[in-house]
Motif scaffolding. Sequence first.
Motif, PDB file in Angstrom:
ATOM      1  N   ALA A 153      71.277  57.523  30.766  1.00  0.00           N
ATOM      2  CA  ALA A 153      70.605  58.770  31.137  1.00  0.00           C
ATOM      3  C   ALA A 153      70.965  59.224  32.539  1.00  0.00           C
ATOM      4  CB  ALA A 153      69.089  58.610  31.001  1.00  0.00           C
ATOM      5  N   THR A 154      70.964  58.282  33.486  1.00  0.00           N
ATOM      6  CA  THR A 154      71.169  58.668  34.894  1.00  0.00           C
ATOM      7  C   THR A 154      72.539  58.298  35.429  1.00  0.00           C
ATOM      8  OG1 THR A 154      70.264  56.567  35.704  1.00  0.00           O
ATOM      9  CG2 THR A 154      68.718  58.369  35.296  1.00  0.00           C
ATOM     10  N   GLY A 155      73.223  57.350  34.774  1.00  0.00           N
ATOM     11  CA  GLY A 155      74.493  56.889  35.289  1.00  0.00           C
ATOM     12  C   GLY A 155      74.357  55.868  36.388  1.00  0.00           C
ATOM     13  N   ASP A 156      73.123  55.437  36.707  1.00  0.00           N
ATOM     14  CA  ASP A 156      72.903  54.440  37.746  1.00  0.00           C
ATOM     15  C   ASP A 156      73.253  53.052  37.221  1.00  0.00           C
ATOM     16  OD1 ASP A 156      71.992  56.448  39.399  1.00  0.00           O
ATOM     17  OD2 ASP A 156      69.888  56.174  38.818  1.00  0.00           O
ATOM     18  N   VAL A 157      73.660  52.172  38.140  1.00  0.00           N
ATOM     19  CA  VAL A 157      73.975  50.795  37.787  1.00  0.00           C
ATOM     20  C   VAL A 157      72.676  50.028  37.589  1.00  0.00           C
ATOM     21  CG1 VAL A 157      75.090  48.664  38.542  1.00  0.00           C
ATOM     22  CG2 VAL A 157      76.158  50.882  39.029  1.00  0.00           C
ATOM     23  N   THR A 158      72.516  49.415  36.412  1.00  0.00           N
ATOM     24  CA  THR A 158      71.293  48.673  36.104  1.00  0.00           C
ATOM     25  C   THR A 158      71.507  47.168  36.148  1.00  0.00           C
ATOM     26  OG1 THR A 158      71.788  48.757  33.734  1.00  0.00           O
ATOM     27  CG2 THR A 158      70.445  50.539  34.647  1.00  0.00           C
ATOM     28  N   ALA A 159      72.754  46.723  36.009  1.00  0.00           N
ATOM     29  CA  ALA A 159      73.029  45.289  36.041  1.00  0.00           C
ATOM     30  C   ALA A 159      74.506  45.082  36.327  1.00  0.00           C
ATOM     31  CB  ALA A 159      72.645  44.625  34.712  1.00  0.00           C
ATOM     32  N   THR A 160      74.840  43.923  36.850  1.00  0.00           N
ATOM     33  CA  THR A 160      76.235  43.579  37.113  1.00  0.00           C
ATOM     34  C   THR A 160      76.539  42.236  36.458  1.00  0.00           C
ATOM     35  OG1 THR A 160      75.660  42.534  39.210  1.00  0.00           O
ATOM     36  CG2 THR A 160      76.318  44.857  39.279  1.00  0.00           C
ATOM     37  N   ALA A 161      77.794  42.038  36.121  1.00  0.00           N
ATOM     38  CA  ALA A 161      78.205  40.792  35.479  1.00  0.00           C
ATOM     39  C   ALA A 161      79.691  40.590  35.732  1.00  0.00           C
ATOM     40  CB  ALA A 161      77.911  40.829  33.983  1.00  0.00           C
ATOM     41  N   GLU A 162      80.160  39.400  35.385  1.00  0.00           N
ATOM     42  CA  GLU A 162      81.579  39.097  35.476  1.00  0.00           C
ATOM     43  C   GLU A 162      82.068  38.632  34.110  1.00  0.00           C
ATOM     44  OE1 GLU A 162      82.219  36.255  38.550  1.00  0.00           O
ATOM     45  OE2 GLU A 162      82.191  37.754  40.159  1.00  0.00           O
TER      46      GLU A 162
END
Length: 823
Positions: A153-162
Motif C-alpha cells: 500500500a505505501t511502499g515502505d520497508v516492513t522487513a529485511t532479510a538475506e
Amino acid sequence: MLSTTLAGLRAHLPRLVAATLAVVIATAFVAATLVLNETARATLLRAAGAQYVGADAVVTARDGGSLAGDVATLTALPGVAAVDPTATADVQAALPGRSAAYLQVGSVAADPELRWQRVTDGALPDRPGELALGLPTDAEVGDVVAVSVLDPATGDVTATAEATVTGLVDLAGDPAAGVYAHGYAVPAQVSAWGATDPTELRVAAAPGTDPAGLVATVAAALDGRDVTVSTGEEAAASAVAYVTGNRLALTAVLLVFATVAVLVAGLVIANTLAVLVAQRTRDLALLRCVGATSRQVRRSVLAEAAVTGLVASAVGVGAGIGLAAVVSALVGTDSPIPLEGVTVPLYAVAAGLAVGTLTTLVAALGPARAATRVAPLAALRPADPAPLRSRGGLLRFVTGLVLVLGGSALMALGVVMAQIYPALAGGAASFLGVVLLAQRAVPPVVAAAGRALGRAGGLPGRLAAGNASRNPRRTAATATALLIGVTLTTAMVVGAASTRATAQAGLDSAYPADVEIGAYGELPSSLLPQLEEVDGVAGGTALAGADLTGPDGQPTWVQGVDPADAGAVLRSTADLPLPALGEVVLPPWAAEVWSVRDGDEVTLTAGANSRTLTATVGGDASTPLLYAADLRGLVPDAPAATLWLRLADGDGDGQRDAIAEVTELTGAAAPDAYVTGLASERAAIDQVLDAMLLVVTGLLGVAVLIALIGVGNTLALSVVERRQENGLLRALGLTRGQMRGLLAWEALLVAGVAAVLGVLVGGAYGLIGTASLLGGQDVVVVDVPWVQVGGIVVVATVAGLLASVLPARRAARTAPVAAIAAV
C-alpha cells in the motif's frame, strides 16, 4: 503441343534466367518471412509460455480472486499428480553490480514435473533463505543478497532479510523478463516476503491420464467458480499472445515488403515474357500456320510460365528457409524478437510455391494474350511496337490520375487530422496511380535526360536516348520496377530520420537533463565535482533547495537555479523555462493552489526574509523555480538538493556506463539520493530506429535487386531484339567500345531517371508519413538526410550501369556480318 512447349523452354532457357531469379528472390522473401514468424512464435512459446508447457491443466481466476482454497480440492481428484499454486512477491533487493532494484520473486514448484526454469549455473532453491536469480545479472552462485520487504500500500520497508544465491536461471527469449529483475524461491519463502494469494494453479497429470480428460475433470470440480480451465499448450499460447504485439506488427510489416518484392518481380516477369513473345512472334505464327489454334498457343505460353514459376518458386522456398536459418542463428534469443532454431510450417512452403507460381502466371496473361492477337500470315512480317496512346493506355492514364489526386487528398487529410491510417490509404492509392502514370511520364523524362546528356555521351549517348524512348512500354516497365524500390527506400530513410529528430526533440523537451540526482535532504557539496570527473559526463549544475512560505501560509519546497550554468547543461528549455532575476517559475499546481496567474506578483518568505517576485506560470517543473541569487537572498545557506548532469554525446553503451558510475558514486556519497534520467532511453530510441532502418533498407534492397535484374534482363533481350540493328551500326563504323557505351548509356538513363523520380516521390511520402504519424506532437521536426538520399541515387544509378555490362559484352562480341543476317 506439350512437346513443343517443352522444346521452347529448353531453347529459350537462357533468356528466362533473369525472370527465374526474380521469382526466386521474391519467393525466398515470402518464405523467409513466414518461417521467421513461426520460429519467433515457437521461441516465445518456449520462453513466455515456458511455465505452462509442462503443465497438463491450468486454472486461472478470471476475476483475479484467490485460488488458495482450491488446491486441496484439485489435489484429491483422480488423475492429478500435483498442483502448484503460482505465487509471486515484489521485493527490493541490493543486487551485485547495481543499486537497489525491484525484484519479482516467483515460487518454485514442489513437483519436479512442474518446474520450468532453465538453470544455467547452480540449482533451484529447496529451503527458505535461498534464492535463484534470472539472467542477466552480475550475481554469482554463493552471493548473499539483501532483501527488503515492501508494504504494497505505501511502499515502505516492513522487513529485511538475506538470501543466498543458489542458481542462475536463463530468461533469454522471454520479452516480459525485462520489466523487473526476476528471482525464484520456495513457496514458504515467497509467502514470508509478502506473496499475494495465488490466482493461477498449474496441474500435473498422473501417469496414464489423458490431459483432455483431466481438464474436463478439473472444470467439473470447479463448476460454478469464475475460472478458466485450459490445457498447458492453450495457456502457453495465451501467454505468447499477450506479449507478441510487436512480433505480429513486425510480421505484417515484413509481409508488406514481401508484397512489394512480389510486385516488382511480377513487373520484371511480365516485361521479360512480353519481349520473349515479341521475339517469337514468327515462331508462334508458324505454329498457327501448321494448325495450332490460338487457344493452344496461349496455353503454350502459360504452360511455360507455370513451369518456370513452379521451378523458381521451389528454389526460392528452399533459399528462404536457408535464409531464415541464418537470420535465426545471427539474431539468437537476446533480442526484442527472439529466435531459436528454425521452425518450418507447411503453410510457409505452400504459400511460397503458390505466390511464385501465381505471380508468374498472372504476369504471363498479358503476353499470352498478345501472342494470339496477330493473324498467322501477318505475324510473319515484322511488327511495330504497340503505340503509347492506345485505348488501354488512355484508360491507365485516367485511372492513374484519379488515384494520384484521390490519394493526395487522403494524405492531406491524414496530415491535418494527425492520423496515420488515412495517410497510409492515400499513399497506397497515390503510389499505385504513380505506377500507372509511369508509362506516360517516364519515357519523355528519359528522352529529355538523353537530350541533355547527349553531348556528354557523344554518339553512343544520342543513340541510347533514342533506343530508350523508342519502346516506351518496355522502358516504363523497367524504370517502374526500380522506381518502386527506390521510392520505398527513400520514404523509410526520410521517415526514420524525421521520426528520430522528432522523438529526440520530444525527449529533450520532456527530460531536458540527461541525468537528475535528487534528495529530500542535503547533497554533499563535493558530489558535483566528483561526478563531473566521470568519463562520459560533459557537465553539471547544482540546484539549491529550501522550504519557503507561500501566499497560502504553508511551507513549500522550492529550488534555485542559475540559468547561465543550467543552459549549458540542459538539452532544451522548451518545457522547462528558467527564471530570470526577480522571477519565479510556477508549475500549474502551485499556481492553482496560490490562485496566481501569469504575470502576478508572488511574495515568498523565509523567517524574517521575504521577496516579491513576478510569476511565470507553465512548464514541467515539479517544484517552483527561483533565480539562484533570489533563493540565496531568502536562505543564504540553502544546500544543494538537485544535480543536473549532461552526458557526452555517444553510443548507448558509453552513456549507460557513465550512468552506472554516477549511480555508484552517488550511492556512496548520498545513500538516500535517487538517480533518474532519460539518456539511456534516448540512446535506446536511436538504436531501435537505426536497427529498423537497417532492416527495412535491407528488405527494400531486395526489391531494388529484383528491379536491377529486370534492367539487365531488358537490356539483354533488347540486344537480341536489335541484333540486326546493332550489326548494321557496327558495319557503319561503330566500335566495340562505342557499342558497349551505347548500352551503358541506355541503362544509365533508365536507372538514373528512375532513381531521381523515386527519391523525389519517396521523400514526399516519408515527410507526409512522419507528419501524419507524429502530428499530435507539439513540434514535428523535418529531417532530410541528404547524404543518404544522394547515396540512394548514386547506388541505384551505378547498379543500373553495372547491370548493362554482360548485355554490352554480348552485343560487342557479335560479328557485324553475323548480326546483319536473318535472326
